[in-house]
Design a protein around this motif. Sequence first.
Motif, PDB file in Angstrom:
ATOM      1  N   LYS A  46      29.628 -22.101 -63.087  1.00 18.74           N
ATOM      2  CA  LYS A  46      28.346 -22.045 -63.420  1.00 18.74           C
ATOM      3  C   LYS A  46      27.825 -20.522 -63.248  1.00 18.74           C
ATOM      4  CE  LYS A  46      25.204 -24.180 -65.096  1.00 18.74           C
ATOM      5  NZ  LYS A  46      24.967 -24.002 -66.546  1.00 18.74           N
ATOM      6  N   GLU A  49      29.713 -18.279 -65.382  1.00 15.94           N
ATOM      7  CA  GLU A  49      29.091 -18.008 -66.749  1.00 15.94           C
ATOM      8  C   GLU A  49      27.540 -17.484 -66.773  1.00 15.94           C
ATOM      9  OE1 GLU A  49      30.218 -22.407 -69.054  1.00 15.94           O
ATOM     10  OE2 GLU A  49      28.618 -22.614 -67.385  1.00 15.94           O
ATOM     11  N   THR A  55      28.152 -18.784 -72.344  1.00 16.73           N
ATOM     12  CA  THR A  55      28.586 -20.231 -71.928  1.00 16.73           C
ATOM     13  C   THR A  55      30.046 -20.311 -72.221  1.00 16.73           C
ATOM     14  OG1 THR A  55      26.414 -21.202 -72.374  1.00 16.73           O
ATOM     15  CG2 THR A  55      28.237 -22.517 -72.412  1.00 16.73           C
ATOM     16  N   ASP A  58      31.369 -25.872 -73.374  1.00 12.99           N
ATOM     17  CA  ASP A  58      30.504 -26.640 -74.117  1.00 12.99           C
ATOM     18  C   ASP A  58      30.146 -28.035 -73.567  1.00 12.99           C
ATOM     19  OD1 ASP A  58      28.819 -27.696 -76.039  1.00 12.99           O
ATOM     20  OD2 ASP A  58      30.014 -27.318 -77.914  1.00 12.99           O
ATOM     21  N   THR A  67      34.041 -23.295 -75.373  1.00 17.12           N
ATOM     22  CA  THR A  67      33.659 -22.553 -76.338  1.00 17.12           C
ATOM     23  C   THR A  67      34.596 -21.473 -76.589  1.00 17.12           C
ATOM     24  OG1 THR A  67      32.413 -20.948 -75.046  1.00 17.12           O
ATOM     25  CG2 THR A  67      31.310 -22.879 -75.371  1.00 17.12           C
TER      26      THR A  67
END
Length: 314
Positions: A46, A49, A55, A58, A67
């Motif tokens: 996290k 990202e 992101t 997904d 993604t």
Amino acid sequence: MELRHLRYFVAVAEEKSFNKAAEEKSFNKAAERLFISQPPLSRQIKQLEEEIGVTLIDRENRPLKLTEAGEFFYDHAIQILTKSDNLRAMTMRKGNFDSSLSIGFVSSILYGILPRVIARFREIYPNINIKLYELNSWQQTQALTEGKIDVGFGRLLFEDASIRRLLLREESLVVAVPSGHRLAQEQQTGVRLMDLTNENLLLYPTAPRPSFIDYVLELFEARNLKANYFTEVRELHIALGLVAAGEGLTIVPKTLEHMRSQEVAYIPFEDGLLTSPIVMSVRHFDKSKLLKTLLAVTYQIYDEEGFDYKREEI
């Protein structure tokens, strides 16, 4: 962003268990692989990202997947980590370079001047431990980047940013035919590649690829010709043995003309235009005294033999 973040993300991406039931299991398996617990790993992904503002996984749809940006990031993360690991391996090898020299070679070069080069190098550095490894040109590239060898002598050119190729010289190719073959009986002064399109060619080695087989086939293709009949054999010795038995023809570097000379005739190509490069491969920016001496000894012997070559420096 640090290398550890890339390793964390790659480990999670490679588990490929992105579905609703197994999402937590994916992170757990990746965490085990990285020897950390699952909650910190999830937080690290996290944070990654958030840091890049994109992101990567997904989490809204099922099954979960990377993604498009995540796929892009994964491909480049793999390249960066590979280069990082190779740099570490090459640097470790460099640290042990003062007491040993590991040399990769293709078998056909061993029948040329390489033994003399190594023997003369030993006279200069009698206390250096020399290790020899039979590797094809592609394997030499891998071994250099992984720090397993220090220099390679091959016959194919490959692009790799971490490897420098020195083209030592171009060696003439010849056709090896059974002594009773019509080409030998006609006492050819030169054969054309076109003359071989319908002959049974014995090409070597079968693996690993790419290999000298591919180089020979490219010689045909570059002249809009096709080798209509060819058999792939495991290695050079087998190809020459089958030629001696009358099973076909093969193409070899000129330095092999002495092999099975009672059973095999060697015919040059017309005008001597078909050649095979002899390539010395070293790690880019490696300018060690040992490598410079090895190259200098090679050129000394080339001069003694009267070979044409283009001098390069490390």
